[in-house]
Design a protein around this motif. Structure first.
Motif, PDB file in Angstrom:
ATOM      1  N   SER A   1       0.846  -1.189   0.000  1.00 21.23           N
ATOM      2  CA  SER A   1       0.000   0.000   0.000  1.00 21.23           C
ATOM      3  C   SER A   1       0.878   1.233   0.000  1.00 21.23           C
ATOM      4  O   SER A   1       1.992   1.225   0.531  1.00 21.23           O
ATOM      5  N   ALA A   2       0.381   2.277  -0.621  1.00 18.94           N
ATOM      6  CA  ALA A   2       1.099   3.538  -0.679  1.00 18.94           C
ATOM      7  C   ALA A   2       0.405   4.553   0.231  1.00 18.94           C
ATOM      8  O   ALA A   2      -0.577   4.244   0.903  1.00 18.94           O
ATOM      9  N   LEU A   3       0.932   5.756   0.248  1.00 17.77           N
ATOM     10  CA  LEU A   3       0.321   6.854   0.988  1.00 17.77           C
ATOM     11  C   LEU A   3      -0.144   7.913   0.004  1.00 17.77           C
ATOM     12  O   LEU A   3       0.268   7.928  -1.154  1.00 17.77           O
ATOM     13  N   LEU A   4      -1.010   8.790   0.475  1.00 16.78           N
ATOM     14  CA  LEU A   4      -1.549   9.856  -0.354  1.00 16.78           C
ATOM     15  C   LEU A   4      -1.094  11.197   0.216  1.00 16.78           C
ATOM     16  O   LEU A   4      -1.295  11.483   1.396  1.00 16.78           O
ATOM     17  N   LEU A   5      -0.446  12.003  -0.620  1.00 13.96           N
ATOM     18  CA  LEU A   5      -0.008  13.335  -0.219  1.00 13.96           C
ATOM     19  C   LEU A   5      -1.178  14.292  -0.401  1.00 13.96           C
ATOM     20  O   LEU A   5      -1.690  14.454  -1.514  1.00 13.96           O
ATOM     21  N   VAL A   6      -1.605  14.918   0.688  1.00 13.08           N
ATOM     22  CA  VAL A   6      -2.782  15.788   0.640  1.00 13.08           C
ATOM     23  C   VAL A   6      -2.482  17.150   1.259  1.00 13.08           C
ATOM     24  O   VAL A   6      -1.611  17.282   2.127  1.00 13.08           O
ATOM     25  N   VAL A   7      -3.223  18.153   0.803  1.00 17.16           N
ATOM     26  CA  VAL A   7      -3.174  19.507   1.358  1.00 17.16           C
ATOM     27  C   VAL A   7      -4.616  19.958   1.580  1.00 17.16           C
ATOM     28  O   VAL A   7      -5.557  19.320   1.067  1.00 17.16           O
ATOM     29  N   PRO A   8      -4.843  21.042   2.328  1.00 16.79           N
ATOM     30  CA  PRO A   8      -6.210  21.553   2.467  1.00 16.79           C
ATOM     31  C   PRO A   8      -6.814  21.879   1.100  1.00 16.79           C
ATOM     32  O   PRO A   8      -6.105  22.267   0.167  1.00 16.79           O
ATOM     33  N   ALA A   9      -8.115  21.733   0.980  1.00 14.82           N
ATOM     34  CA  ALA A   9      -8.774  21.965  -0.307  1.00 14.82           C
ATOM     35  C   ALA A   9      -8.575  23.391  -0.804  1.00 14.82           C
ATOM     36  O   ALA A   9      -8.549  23.625  -2.017  1.00 14.82           O
TER      37      ALA A   9
ATOM     38  N   LEU B   1      -8.340  -5.932  -1.126  1.00 15.18           N
ATOM     39  CA  LEU B   1      -7.153  -5.084  -1.075  1.00 15.18           C
ATOM     40  C   LEU B   1      -7.491  -3.679  -1.550  1.00 15.18           C
ATOM     41  O   LEU B   1      -7.083  -2.682  -0.941  1.00 15.18           O
ATOM     42  N   ALA B   2      -8.222  -3.578  -2.631  1.00 11.52           N
ATOM     43  CA  ALA B   2      -8.538  -2.276  -3.220  1.00 11.52           C
ATOM     44  C   ALA B   2      -9.310  -1.405  -2.240  1.00 11.52           C
ATOM     45  O   ALA B   2      -9.079  -0.199  -2.149  1.00 11.52           O
ATOM     46  N   VAL B   3     -10.219  -2.007  -1.493  1.00 11.77           N
ATOM     47  CA  VAL B   3     -11.000  -1.253  -0.506  1.00 11.77           C
ATOM     48  C   VAL B   3     -10.088  -0.626   0.542  1.00 11.77           C
ATOM     49  O   VAL B   3     -10.347   0.478   1.041  1.00 11.77           O
ATOM     50  N   GLU B   4      -9.000  -1.300   0.870  1.00  5.81           N
ATOM     51  CA  GLU B   4      -8.066  -0.808   1.880  1.00  5.81           C
ATOM     52  C   GLU B   4      -6.943   0.042   1.281  1.00  5.81           C
ATOM     53  O   GLU B   4      -5.980   0.380   1.970  1.00  5.81           O
ATOM     54  N   GLY B   5      -7.072   0.388   0.012  1.00  7.73           N
ATOM     55  CA  GLY B   5      -6.049   1.206  -0.630  1.00  7.73           C
ATOM     56  C   GLY B   5      -4.769   0.450  -0.904  1.00  7.73           C
ATOM     57  O   GLY B   5      -3.689   1.043  -0.995  1.00  7.73           O
ATOM     58  N   ALA B   6      -4.873  -0.865  -1.036  1.00  8.24           N
ATOM     59  CA  ALA B   6      -3.698  -1.710  -1.276  1.00  8.24           C
ATOM     60  C   ALA B   6      -3.809  -2.374  -2.643  1.00  8.24           C
ATOM     61  O   ALA B   6      -4.893  -2.434  -3.245  1.00  8.24           O
TER      62      ALA B   6
END
Length: 332
Positions: A131-139, A295-300
């Protein structure tokens, strides 16, 4: 087949069929006198991604091979209590570890006084997902992409900060690796969990975060966060329109990758015949469409590899994260 190459439906079916014949045609190789019930120890509390994947794997093993597999949660000390339980287990207990990069490759470098080393005191059986991570910022952040974030971090007088679910977590160390690559600095703000960390990013109190995907995606879809990039080497099927960090066009981020690997490990004392049989069974279950949909449901995503593949992966990740920890000075 390279262990990091996604399986096409036809190759997945072929693998499942081949492994199924091999597993079903051989006599039981479980250790003599061992418990008939396979116990998968998850070193975290019930309900998280590790727990969900372990229970799906246990279900698949039980249904396919008619040998009961159950999950036991042993949370505490960043996953170290559960790992130590498996390290100390006897072969008769039929006990195995749901391992991932944090407990196997990060903790040995992060914790200074462990009485064991998961990467050397356990033997890999098979790996089945990453699984990876998602880089996020405020909208409402002015930062629209990774290149702009890199520019803001490098700007003179920059005082940006980033949130994580705690010191030593994947989000924290991915942030450190990102900053090290850019030669930039930002203040790390650790929280007691993903939810409060993302709440403050969404509220604009913190500038950005590298977060686990399911929780972050929910806020992206609701319009509270903006997704800038995934940390995997390739775009993810779950969100094909979100680029990778490495695609940002920033020279220092070329080849950037941060993923967690999931697999099963056994005590060093577990018999090799038992390990080989379980390796085949895990790969057969993990190759099924039903398992991969979970897996897909868990972002993997699927990452199928036997004991040798998993051992190499652990070694590579231990070196990578050990260096990040050393440079950052992070400690538990």
């Amino acid at each position: 087949m390279p262990c990091n190459t996604p399986l096409s439906p036809s190759r997945r079916q072929a693998l499942a069929g081949a492994l199924g014949l091999a597993a079903l045609s051989c006599a039981p190789a479980w250790a003599q006198g061992a418990s008939p019930v396979m116990r998968i120890v998850v070193p975290f509390a019930p309900g998280g991604g590790n727990d969900v994947l372990a229970r799906q794997l246990a279900h698949g093993l039980t249904e396919t091979f008619k040998q009961e597999a159950i999950v036991e949660n042993k949370p505490g000390a960043g996953g170290n209590l559960g790992v130590e339980q498996v390290v100390r287990a006897s072969p008769q207990n039929s006990m195995f570890l749901l391992g991932h990069t944090g407990t196997v490759s990060i903790n040995p470098a992060l914790y200074k006084n462990l009485r064991f080393n998961a990467s050397t005191d356990l033997q890999p059986v098979a790996m089945f997902a990453s699984s990876a991570l998602l880089l996020v910022v405020p909208a409402d952040s002015p930062v629209q992409n990774v290149a702009q974030l890199a520019q803001a971090l490098r700007a003179e007088g920059s005082d940006m900060d980033y949130a994580s679910s705690g010191t030593g977590t994947g989000g924290h160390l991915t942030g450190e690796m990102f900053l090290q690559a850019l030669g930039a600095q930002a203040v790390h703000v650790p929280y007691k969990g993903t939810a409060p960390a993302l709440a403050d990013v969404a509220g604009g109190q913190v500038d950005f975060s590298f977060s686990v995907i399911p929780a972050a995606m929910a806020l992206v879809k609701s319009g509270k966060l903006r997704a800038l990039a995934v940390t995997s080497a390739k775009r993810m099927s779950l969100m094909p329109d979100v680029p990778t960090v490495a695609e940002a066009g920033v020279a220092e981020l070329a080849g950037f990758e941060s993923t967690l690997t999931y697999g099963i490990l056994a005590p060093k004392s577990a018999p090799q015949a038992q390990i080989r049989q379980l390796e085949e069974r895990i790969l057969q279950v993990a190759a099924t469409a039903e398992f991969q949909s979970k897996l897909a449901v868990e972002g993997a995503e699927p990452l199928l590899g036997g004991a040798a593949d998993y051992a190499r992966r652990i070694q590579e990740e231990s070196g990578k994260w050990g260096q990040v920890i050393k440079v950052s000075g992070a400690s538990a």
